[in-house]
Design a protein around this motif. Structure first.
Motif, mmCIF file in Angstrom:
data_model
loop_
_atom_site.group_PDB
_atom_site.id
_atom_site.type_symbol
_atom_site.label_atom_id
_atom_site.label_comp_id
_atom_site.label_asym_id
_atom_site.label_seq_id
_atom_site.Cartn_x
_atom_site.Cartn_y
_atom_site.Cartn_z
ATOM 1 N N LEU A 276 45.438 45.514 75.529
ATOM 2 C CA LEU A 276 44.502 46.638 75.605
ATOM 3 C C LEU A 276 43.691 46.757 74.321
ATOM 4 C CD1 LEU A 276 46.744 49.358 77.292
ATOM 5 C CD2 LEU A 276 45.087 47.863 78.385
ATOM 6 N N GLN A 277 44.357 46.603 73.174
ATOM 7 C CA GLN A 277 43.665 46.698 71.889
ATOM 8 C C GLN A 277 42.643 45.583 71.728
ATOM 9 O OE1 GLN A 277 46.855 46.743 69.043
ATOM 10 N NE2 GLN A 277 47.606 48.761 69.678
ATOM 11 N N LEU A 278 43.007 44.374 72.161
ATOM 12 C CA LEU A 278 42.108 43.231 72.045
ATOM 13 C C LEU A 278 40.829 43.455 72.839
ATOM 14 C CD1 LEU A 278 41.756 40.329 70.964
ATOM 15 C CD2 LEU A 278 42.808 39.518 73.088
ATOM 16 N N LEU A 279 40.955 44.103 74.003
ATOM 17 C CA LEU A 279 39.804 44.329 74.869
ATOM 18 C C LEU A 279 39.114 45.658 74.599
ATOM 19 C CD1 LEU A 279 41.486 42.929 78.046
ATOM 20 C CD2 LEU A 279 39.438 41.994 77.010
ATOM 21 N N GLY A 280 39.620 46.411 73.615
ATOM 22 C CA GLY A 280 38.975 47.664 73.248
ATOM 23 C C GLY A 280 39.150 48.771 74.259
ATOM 24 N N LEU A 281 40.188 48.703 75.080
ATOM 25 C CA LEU A 281 40.455 49.759 76.049
ATOM 26 C C LEU A 281 41.182 50.910 75.359
ATOM 27 C CD1 LEU A 281 41.549 47.680 79.165
ATOM 28 C CD2 LEU A 281 39.518 49.105 78.988
ATOM 29 N N ASP A 282 40.650 52.106 75.483
ATOM 30 C CA ASP A 282 41.225 53.283 74.845
ATOM 31 C C ASP A 282 42.238 53.904 75.801
ATOM 32 O OD1 ASP A 282 41.783 55.441 73.266
ATOM 33 O OD2 ASP A 282 39.930 56.521 73.748
ATOM 34 N N ALA A 283 43.499 53.574 75.612
ATOM 35 C CA ALA A 283 44.533 54.042 76.531
ATOM 36 C C ALA A 283 45.723 54.580 75.747
ATOM 37 C CB ALA A 283 44.987 52.906 77.450
ATOM 38 N N TRP A 284 46.435 55.510 76.377
ATOM 39 C CA TRP A 284 47.685 56.023 75.833
ATOM 40 C C TRP A 284 48.800 55.397 76.663
ATOM 41 C CZ3 TRP A 284 49.338 61.801 76.819
ATOM 42 C CH2 TRP A 284 50.678 61.979 76.444
ATOM 43 N N CYS A 285 49.689 54.670 76.001
ATOM 44 C CA CYS A 285 50.798 54.006 76.692
ATOM 45 C C CYS A 285 52.123 54.662 76.317
ATOM 46 C CB CYS A 285 50.881 52.529 76.308
ATOM 47 S SG CYS A 285 49.441 51.556 76.727
ATOM 48 N N TYR A 286 53.034 54.695 77.271
ATOM 49 C CA TYR A 286 54.393 55.125 76.968
ATOM 50 C C TYR A 286 55.366 54.370 77.869
ATOM 51 C CZ TYR A 286 54.120 58.061 81.173
ATOM 52 O OH TYR A 286 53.973 58.513 82.461
ATOM 53 N N ALA A 287 56.537 54.105 77.339
ATOM 54 C CA ALA A 287 57.552 53.364 78.090
ATOM 55 C C ALA A 287 58.225 54.302 79.077
ATOM 56 C CB ALA A 287 58.573 52.752 77.137
ATOM 57 N N GLU A 288 58.095 54.004 80.362
ATOM 58 C CA GLU A 288 58.731 54.822 81.387
ATOM 59 C C GLU A 288 60.155 54.345 81.645
ATOM 60 O OE1 GLU A 288 57.240 55.152 85.675
ATOM 61 O OE2 GLU A 288 56.471 56.947 84.686
ATOM 62 N N GLN A 289 60.296 53.036 81.761
ATOM 63 C CA GLN A 289 61.606 52.406 81.877
ATOM 64 C C GLN A 289 61.562 51.153 81.023
ATOM 65 O OE1 GLN A 289 62.108 51.756 86.075
ATOM 66 N NE2 GLN A 289 62.411 53.921 86.526
ATOM 67 N N ALA A 290 62.664 50.401 81.020
ATOM 68 C CA ALA A 290 62.728 49.227 80.158
ATOM 69 C C ALA A 290 61.643 48.207 80.487
ATOM 70 C CB ALA A 290 64.113 48.580 80.268
ATOM 71 N N HIS A 291 61.303 48.078 81.764
ATOM 72 C CA HIS A 291 60.350 47.040 82.165
ATOM 73 C C HIS A 291 59.117 47.596 82.857
ATOM 74 C CE1 HIS A 291 63.276 44.025 81.003
ATOM 75 N NE2 HIS A 291 64.190 44.642 81.732
ATOM 76 N N SER A 292 58.788 48.839 82.599
ATOM 77 C CA SER A 292 57.555 49.397 83.143
ATOM 78 C C SER A 292 56.928 50.329 82.109
ATOM 79 C CB SER A 292 57.806 50.149 84.451
ATOM 80 O OG SER A 292 58.588 51.305 84.215
ATOM 81 N N THR A 293 55.630 50.513 82.212
ATOM 82 C CA THR A 293 54.884 51.290 81.218
ATOM 83 C C THR A 293 53.880 52.197 81.905
ATOM 84 O OG1 THR A 293 55.056 49.474 79.624
ATOM 85 C CG2 THR A 293 53.369 51.138 79.199
ATOM 86 N N GLY A 294 53.812 53.437 81.439
ATOM 87 C CA GLY A 294 52.784 54.351 81.907
ATOM 88 C C GLY A 294 51.554 54.214 81.033
ATOM 89 N N ILE A 295 50.389 54.169 81.655
ATOM 90 C CA ILE A 295 49.131 54.033 80.935
ATOM 91 C C ILE A 295 48.199 55.148 81.379
ATOM 92 C CG2 ILE A 295 47.111 52.587 80.511
ATOM 93 C CD1 ILE A 295 48.815 50.161 81.116
#
Length: 394
Positions: A276-295
Protein backbone atom coordinates in the motif's frame (compact mmCIF):
# COMPACT_ATOMS: atom_id res chain seq x y z
CA UNK A 1 7.15 46.47 5.85
CA UNK A 2 6.66 42.72 5.71
CA UNK A 3 7.23 40.19 2.95
CA UNK A 4 4.07 38.14 2.46
CA UNK A 5 3.43 35.08 0.33
CA UNK A 6 -0.29 34.78 -0.44
CA UNK A 7 -1.84 31.67 -1.96
CA UNK A 8 -5.26 31.54 -3.64
CA UNK A 9 -6.86 28.23 -4.61
CA UNK A 10 -9.04 27.26 -7.53
CA UNK A 11 -12.31 28.40 -5.98
CA UNK A 12 -10.81 31.81 -5.19
CA UNK A 13 -9.81 32.30 -8.85
CA UNK A 14 -12.71 30.35 -10.37
CA UNK A 15 -13.97 33.17 -12.63
CA UNK A 16 -12.86 36.52 -14.03
CA UNK A 17 -14.91 38.25 -11.33
CA UNK A 18 -13.12 36.33 -8.61
CA UNK A 19 -9.72 36.97 -10.16
CA UNK A 20 -10.57 40.69 -10.10
CA UNK A 21 -11.52 40.33 -6.42
CA UNK A 22 -8.22 38.59 -5.67
CA UNK A 23 -6.40 41.48 -7.34
CA UNK A 24 -8.15 43.93 -5.00
CA UNK A 25 -7.21 41.83 -1.97
CA UNK A 26 -3.56 41.66 -3.04
CA UNK A 27 -3.54 45.42 -3.59
CA UNK A 28 -4.75 45.97 0.00
CA UNK A 29 -1.60 44.26 1.27
CA UNK A 30 0.51 46.28 -1.13
CA UNK A 31 -1.12 49.53 0.03
CA UNK A 32 -0.14 48.63 3.60
CA UNK A 33 3.48 48.75 2.45
CA UNK A 34 4.10 45.00 2.16
CA UNK A 35 6.01 43.19 -0.55
CA UNK A 36 3.82 40.45 -1.99
CA UNK A 37 4.38 37.18 -3.83
CA UNK A 38 1.11 35.56 -4.94
CA UNK A 39 0.81 31.83 -5.67
CA UNK A 40 -2.30 30.67 -7.51
CA UNK A 41 -3.92 27.42 -8.56
CA UNK A 42 -5.71 26.71 -11.82
CA UNK A 43 -9.26 28.02 -12.06
CA UNK A 44 -11.78 25.71 -10.37
CA UNK A 45 -12.56 22.73 -12.60
CA UNK A 46 -9.73 23.39 -15.05
CA UNK A 47 -7.47 20.54 -13.90
CA UNK A 48 -10.35 18.06 -14.20
CA UNK A 49 -11.13 19.42 -17.68
CA UNK A 50 -7.54 18.87 -18.76
CA UNK A 51 -7.54 15.36 -17.28
CA UNK A 52 -10.67 14.62 -19.27
CA UNK A 53 -9.00 15.74 -22.48
CA UNK A 54 -6.00 13.54 -21.74
CA UNK A 55 -8.15 10.49 -21.15
CA UNK A 56 -9.98 11.03 -24.42
CA UNK A 57 -6.62 10.49 -26.09
CA UNK A 58 -5.18 7.82 -23.78
CA UNK A 59 -6.82 6.15 -20.77
CA UNK A 60 -3.38 5.88 -19.14
CA UNK A 61 -1.44 8.97 -20.31
CA UNK A 62 2.34 9.07 -20.20
CA UNK A 63 3.17 10.73 -16.85
CA UNK A 64 5.59 13.23 -18.37
CA UNK A 65 3.11 14.42 -20.98
CA UNK A 66 0.33 14.56 -18.40
CA UNK A 67 2.43 16.97 -16.33
CA UNK A 68 3.11 19.05 -19.42
CA UNK A 69 -0.65 19.32 -19.98
CA UNK A 70 -1.77 19.91 -16.38
CA UNK A 71 0.77 22.66 -15.78
CA UNK A 72 -1.00 24.87 -18.34
CA UNK A 73 -3.95 25.44 -15.99
CA UNK A 74 -1.93 27.61 -13.61
CA UNK A 75 -0.29 29.49 -16.50
CA UNK A 76 -3.70 30.86 -17.49
CA UNK A 77 -4.44 32.06 -13.96
CA UNK A 78 -1.12 33.80 -13.32
CA UNK A 79 -1.38 35.74 -16.58
CA UNK A 80 -4.95 36.87 -15.90
CA UNK A 81 -4.17 37.95 -12.34
CA UNK A 82 -1.04 39.85 -13.44
CA UNK A 83 -3.18 41.61 -16.07
CA UNK A 84 -5.75 42.58 -13.43
CA UNK A 85 -3.04 44.03 -11.19
CA UNK A 86 -1.29 45.92 -13.99
CA UNK A 87 -4.62 47.37 -15.14
CA UNK A 88 -5.07 48.85 -11.67
CA UNK A 89 -1.68 50.54 -11.80
CA UNK A 90 0.23 48.02 -9.63
CA UNK A 91 3.19 46.57 -11.57
CA UNK A 92 3.00 42.78 -11.60
CA UNK A 93 4.81 39.96 -13.39
CA UNK A 94 3.67 36.35 -13.83
CA UNK A 95 6.14 33.47 -13.55
CA UNK A 96 5.76 29.74 -14.09
CA UNK A 97 7.43 27.37 -11.65
CA UNK A 98 10.13 26.78 -14.25
CA UNK A 99 10.79 30.52 -14.62
CA UNK A 100 11.11 30.92 -10.85
CA UNK A 101 13.37 27.89 -10.86
CA UNK A 102 11.47 25.64 -8.48
CA UNK A 103 13.58 22.48 -8.57
CA UNK A 104 11.89 19.13 -7.95
CA UNK A 105 12.69 15.44 -8.16
CA UNK A 106 11.54 13.49 -11.22
CA UNK A 107 8.42 11.85 -9.74
CA UNK A 108 5.96 12.93 -12.42
CA UNK A 109 2.43 13.72 -11.17
CA UNK A 110 3.63 13.72 -7.54
CA UNK A 111 6.99 15.49 -7.43
CA UNK A 112 8.63 16.90 -4.31
CA UNK A 113 10.29 20.31 -4.13
CA UNK A 114 14.04 20.13 -3.61
CA UNK A 115 14.97 23.80 -3.90
CA UNK A 116 13.51 27.21 -4.73
CA UNK A 117 16.01 29.57 -6.32
CA UNK A 118 15.36 33.16 -5.26
CA UNK A 119 17.34 35.27 -7.75
CA UNK A 120 14.43 35.90 -10.14
CA UNK A 121 11.92 36.49 -7.34
CA UNK A 122 14.23 38.93 -5.57
CA UNK A 123 14.94 40.79 -8.83
CA UNK A 124 11.26 41.54 -9.46
CA UNK A 125 10.54 42.30 -5.79
CA UNK A 126 13.49 44.69 -5.84
CA UNK A 127 11.85 46.46 -8.79
CA UNK A 128 8.73 46.97 -6.69
CA UNK A 129 6.64 44.39 -8.57
CA UNK A 130 3.99 42.06 -7.27
CA UNK A 131 5.18 38.60 -8.34
CA UNK A 132 2.48 36.11 -9.39
CA UNK A 133 3.70 32.49 -9.40
CA UNK A 134 2.09 29.34 -10.76
CA UNK A 135 1.56 26.82 -7.99
CA UNK A 136 1.60 23.03 -8.33
CA UNK A 137 4.59 22.86 -10.69
CA UNK A 138 8.35 22.86 -11.00
CA UNK A 139 11.20 21.46 -13.08
CA UNK A 140 13.38 18.39 -12.56
CA UNK A 141 17.10 17.96 -13.26
CA UNK A 142 16.29 16.83 -16.81
CA UNK A 143 14.47 20.11 -17.56
CA UNK A 144 11.10 18.36 -17.55
CA UNK A 145 8.03 20.13 -16.18
CA UNK A 146 6.69 18.32 -13.11
CA UNK A 147 3.57 18.70 -10.99
CA UNK A 148 3.39 18.32 -7.22
CA UNK A 149 0.22 16.29 -6.72
CA UNK A 150 -2.74 17.04 -4.48
CA UNK A 151 -2.34 20.25 -2.48
CA UNK A 152 0.69 21.20 -4.55
CA UNK A 153 -0.07 24.92 -4.71
CA UNK A 154 -0.09 25.15 -0.91
CA UNK A 155 3.32 23.48 -0.86
CA UNK A 156 4.60 25.86 -3.56
CA UNK A 157 3.58 28.84 -1.43
CA UNK A 158 5.20 27.45 1.72
CA UNK A 159 8.40 26.56 -0.14
CA UNK A 160 8.67 30.08 -1.62
CA UNK A 161 7.98 31.63 1.78
CA UNK A 162 10.73 29.51 3.29
CA UNK A 163 13.24 30.34 0.54
CA UNK A 164 12.55 34.10 0.80
CA UNK A 165 12.39 34.03 4.62
CA UNK A 166 8.94 35.63 4.35
CA UNK A 167 7.27 37.04 7.42
CA UNK A 168 4.12 34.99 6.80
CA UNK A 169 2.60 32.56 4.32
CA UNK A 170 -1.11 33.31 3.96
CA UNK A 171 -3.39 30.59 2.59
CA UNK A 172 -6.68 32.04 1.32
CA UNK A 173 -9.57 29.56 1.13
CA UNK A 174 -13.36 29.48 1.09
CA UNK A 175 -13.48 29.37 4.91
CA UNK A 176 -12.48 32.14 7.34
CA UNK A 177 -9.96 30.16 9.34
CA UNK A 178 -9.35 26.96 11.25
CA UNK A 179 -12.17 25.40 13.28
CA UNK A 180 -12.38 22.90 16.12
CA UNK A 181 -14.09 20.55 13.68
CA UNK A 182 -15.78 20.70 10.30
CA UNK A 183 -18.58 23.31 10.62
CA UNK A 184 -20.51 21.58 7.84
CA UNK A 185 -21.10 18.70 10.24
CA UNK A 186 -21.19 20.48 13.61
CA UNK A 187 -23.01 23.80 14.02
CA UNK A 188 -21.12 24.92 17.12
CA UNK A 189 -17.63 24.40 15.68
CA UNK A 190 -15.42 27.28 16.78
CA UNK A 191 -12.94 29.30 14.75
CA UNK A 192 -9.53 29.52 16.40
CA UNK A 193 -7.20 32.49 16.43
CA UNK A 194 -4.06 30.35 16.86
CA UNK A 195 -3.24 26.68 16.51
CA UNK A 196 -0.05 24.72 17.06
CA UNK A 197 1.73 23.00 14.18
CA UNK A 198 1.67 19.62 15.94
CA UNK A 199 -2.12 19.67 16.18
CA UNK A 200 -2.50 21.05 12.66
CA UNK A 201 -0.42 18.23 11.22
CA UNK A 202 -2.28 15.57 13.19
CA UNK A 203 -5.67 16.92 12.15
CA UNK A 204 -4.67 17.22 8.49
CA UNK A 205 -3.40 13.66 8.54
CA UNK A 206 -6.75 12.44 9.84
CA UNK A 207 -9.06 14.17 7.41
CA UNK A 208 -9.09 17.95 7.99
CA UNK A 209 -9.06 19.64 4.59
CA UNK A 210 -8.44 23.31 5.34
CA UNK A 211 -4.69 22.73 4.72
CA UNK A 212 -2.97 19.87 2.93
CA UNK A 213 -0.73 17.67 5.08
CA UNK A 214 2.31 18.01 2.80
CA UNK A 215 2.27 21.81 3.06
CA UNK A 216 1.79 21.73 6.85
CA UNK A 217 4.71 19.37 7.32
CA UNK A 218 6.91 21.43 5.01
CA UNK A 219 6.02 24.60 6.92
CA UNK A 220 6.67 22.93 10.25
CA UNK A 221 10.04 21.59 9.09
CA UNK A 222 11.13 24.98 7.74
CA UNK A 223 9.47 27.04 10.49
CA UNK A 224 7.23 29.06 8.18
CA UNK A 225 4.32 30.80 9.98
CA UNK A 226 1.03 29.94 8.23
CA UNK A 227 -2.19 31.93 8.36
CA UNK A 228 -5.52 30.64 7.03
CA UNK A 229 -7.80 33.42 5.72
CA UNK A 230 -11.01 33.76 3.74
CA UNK A 231 -10.83 34.83 0.11
CA UNK A 232 -14.27 36.39 0.40
CA UNK A 233 -14.42 38.07 3.83
CA UNK A 234 -12.10 40.24 5.90
CA UNK A 235 -10.80 38.94 9.21
CA UNK A 236 -7.72 37.83 11.09
CA UNK A 237 -8.15 34.16 10.23
CA UNK A 238 -6.15 31.52 12.10
CA UNK A 239 -2.40 31.47 12.65
CA UNK A 240 -0.54 28.14 12.62
CA UNK A 241 2.52 28.68 14.77
CA UNK A 242 4.96 27.28 17.32
CA UNK A 243 3.60 28.95 20.43
CA UNK A 244 4.10 26.73 23.50
CA UNK A 245 1.26 24.29 23.95
CA UNK A 246 -0.79 24.24 27.09
CA UNK A 247 0.47 21.74 29.65
CA UNK A 248 -3.10 20.53 30.16
CA UNK A 249 -3.88 17.19 28.58
CA UNK A 250 -7.01 16.20 26.72
CA UNK A 251 -8.76 16.38 23.38
CA UNK A 252 -8.26 19.60 21.46
CA UNK A 253 -10.07 18.93 18.17
CA UNK A 254 -12.00 16.44 16.06
CA UNK A 255 -11.01 15.39 12.53
CA UNK A 256 -13.14 13.18 10.30
CA UNK A 257 -12.82 11.03 7.21
CA UNK A 258 -16.04 10.42 5.29
CA UNK A 259 -16.93 8.20 2.33
CA UNK A 260 -14.62 5.38 3.28
CA UNK A 261 -15.11 1.64 3.18
CA UNK A 262 -13.87 -1.28 5.25
CA UNK A 263 -12.53 -4.40 3.56
CA UNK A 264 -11.08 -7.52 5.15
CA UNK A 265 -8.45 -9.43 3.17
CA UNK A 266 -6.96 -12.82 3.89
CA UNK A 267 -3.36 -11.70 4.27
CA UNK A 268 -1.40 -10.64 7.37
CA UNK A 269 -0.83 -6.96 7.94
CA UNK A 270 2.94 -7.20 7.41
CA UNK A 271 2.47 -8.30 3.81
CA UNK A 272 -0.12 -5.68 2.93
CA UNK A 273 1.22 -2.43 4.37
CA UNK A 274 4.45 -2.28 2.28
CA UNK A 275 2.47 -2.71 -0.95
CA UNK A 276 0.00 0.00 0.00
CA UNK A 277 2.82 2.41 0.88
CA UNK A 278 4.65 1.66 -2.36
CA UNK A 279 1.54 2.51 -4.39
CA UNK A 280 0.72 5.59 -2.32
CA UNK A 281 -2.63 4.27 -1.10
CA UNK A 282 -3.75 6.11 2.04
CA UNK A 283 -5.23 3.34 4.15
CA UNK A 284 -5.58 2.45 7.82
CA UNK A 285 -4.74 -1.22 8.43
CA UNK A 286 -5.31 -3.33 11.51
CA UNK A 287 -4.82 -7.02 12.21
CA UNK A 288 -8.20 -8.69 12.65
CA UNK A 289 -6.85 -12.21 13.00
CA UNK A 290 -3.46 -13.82 12.52
CA UNK A 291 -3.93 -14.21 8.76
CA UNK A 292 -6.40 -11.49 7.87
CA UNK A 293 -6.28 -7.69 7.90
CA UNK A 294 -8.88 -4.96 8.02
CA UNK A 295 -8.26 -2.05 5.66
CA UNK A 296 -10.09 1.29 5.82
CA UNK A 297 -9.71 3.17 2.55
CA UNK A 298 -11.40 6.00 0.66
CA UNK A 299 -14.29 4.58 -1.37
CA UNK A 300 -12.91 6.00 -4.62
CA UNK A 301 -9.70 4.00 -4.07
CA UNK A 302 -11.48 0.63 -3.74
CA UNK A 303 -11.11 -0.35 -7.39
CA UNK A 304 -7.39 0.42 -7.24
CA UNK A 305 -7.07 -1.61 -4.04
CA UNK A 306 -8.65 -4.64 -5.73
CA UNK A 307 -6.03 -4.44 -8.47
CA UNK A 308 -3.06 -4.52 -6.10
CA UNK A 309 -4.25 -7.24 -3.72
CA UNK A 310 -3.79 -10.80 -4.92
CA UNK A 311 -5.95 -12.21 -2.14
CA UNK A 312 -9.74 -12.23 -2.20
CA UNK A 313 -11.60 -9.64 -0.20
CA UNK A 314 -13.39 -11.63 2.47
CA UNK A 315 -15.72 -8.87 3.69
CA UNK A 316 -16.73 -5.38 2.62
CA UNK A 317 -18.59 -2.56 4.37
CA UNK A 318 -19.27 0.19 1.81
CA UNK A 319 -19.95 3.20 4.08
CA UNK A 320 -17.81 3.88 7.14
CA UNK A 321 -16.33 6.99 8.74
CA UNK A 322 -13.25 7.56 10.87
CA UNK A 323 -13.53 10.00 13.79
CA UNK A 324 -10.23 11.14 15.32
CA UNK A 325 -9.77 13.14 18.50
CA UNK A 326 -6.45 14.97 18.60
CA UNK A 327 -4.62 16.08 21.72
CA UNK A 328 -1.96 15.04 24.17
CA UNK A 329 -3.03 11.95 26.13
CA UNK A 330 -6.36 11.37 24.34
CA UNK A 331 -5.77 7.61 24.44
CA UNK A 332 -6.57 7.82 28.16
CA UNK A 333 -10.20 8.73 27.43
CA UNK A 334 -10.86 5.71 25.21
CA UNK A 335 -13.32 4.19 27.68
CA UNK A 336 -15.31 7.42 28.10
CA UNK A 337 -15.42 7.90 24.35
CA UNK A 338 -16.64 4.38 23.64
CA UNK A 339 -19.20 4.68 26.46
CA UNK A 340 -20.54 7.89 24.91
CA UNK A 341 -20.90 6.12 21.56
CA UNK A 342 -22.64 3.14 23.15
CA UNK A 343 -25.13 5.40 24.92
CA UNK A 344 -25.93 7.03 21.57
CA UNK A 345 -26.26 3.55 19.97
CA UNK A 346 -23.39 4.27 17.59
CA UNK A 347 -21.60 1.05 16.64
CA UNK A 348 -17.80 1.25 16.98
CA UNK A 349 -16.20 -1.36 14.74
CA UNK A 350 -12.65 -0.66 15.76
CA UNK A 351 -10.54 1.87 17.65
CA UNK A 352 -6.91 2.85 17.35
CA UNK A 353 -4.78 5.21 19.40
CA UNK A 354 -1.39 6.87 19.48
CA UNK A 355 0.04 9.29 22.04
CA UNK A 356 -2.00 12.18 20.65
CA UNK A 357 -4.68 10.66 18.39
CA UNK A 358 -7.69 8.48 19.20
CA UNK A 359 -9.58 7.12 16.19
CA UNK A 360 -12.94 5.33 16.00
CA UNK A 361 -14.34 3.46 13.01
CA UNK A 362 -18.14 3.83 12.78
CA UNK A 363 -20.98 3.59 10.27
CA UNK A 364 -21.05 6.48 7.84
CA UNK A 365 -24.73 7.09 8.55
CA UNK A 366 -23.85 7.79 12.21
CA UNK A 367 -21.14 10.34 11.43
CA UNK A 368 -23.06 13.54 12.12
CA UNK A 369 -24.55 12.25 15.37
CA UNK A 370 -21.16 11.00 16.55
CA UNK A 371 -19.45 14.24 15.56
CA UNK A 372 -21.87 16.38 17.54
CA UNK A 373 -21.58 14.20 20.64
CA UNK A 374 -17.79 13.89 20.56
CA UNK A 375 -17.23 17.57 19.80
CA UNK A 376 -19.55 18.74 22.58
CA UNK A 377 -18.47 16.30 25.25
CA UNK A 378 -14.71 16.10 24.64
CA UNK A 379 -13.72 19.30 22.80
CA UNK A 380 -15.78 22.35 23.81
CA UNK A 381 -17.40 21.67 27.18
CA UNK A 382 -15.68 23.77 29.90
CA UNK A 383 -15.13 20.80 32.17
CA UNK A 384 -13.29 19.02 29.36
CA UNK A 385 -11.29 22.06 28.27
CA UNK A 386 -10.23 23.33 31.70
CA UNK A 387 -10.15 26.77 30.05
CA UNK A 388 -7.30 25.68 27.80
CA UNK A 389 -6.58 27.38 24.49
CA UNK A 390 -8.24 25.34 21.76
CA UNK A 391 -5.67 24.03 19.30
CA UNK A 392 -7.51 22.23 16.55
CA UNK A 393 -8.63 22.46 12.95
CA UNK A 394 -11.67 21.70 10.86
Amino acid sequence: MALLVQKFGGTSVGSIERIEAVAERVIKARQQGHQVVVVVSAMAGETNRLLGLARQVDEVPTPRELDMLLSTGEQVTIALLAMALNKRGYPAVSLTGDQVAIRTDDAFNNASILQVETETLEKWLGQDHIVVVAGFQGRDSGNNITTLGRGGSDTTAVAIASALDADECQIFTDVDGVYTTDPRWVDDAQRLSEIHFDDMAAMARHGAKVLQLQSVEYARQHKVPLRVLSSFDDGEGSLVCFQPMSPQQGAVGLAMKSQHCLVVVSEPIGQIEPRLQLLGLDAWCYAEQAHSTGIIIASDELARLRLVLASDIANHLPDVAVMTLVGEGVAQIRDQLETAMAEAEVMVYHSKSTSRCMSLLINGQDQQLAAKIIHKKFVVEPESLDNRLLLAVS
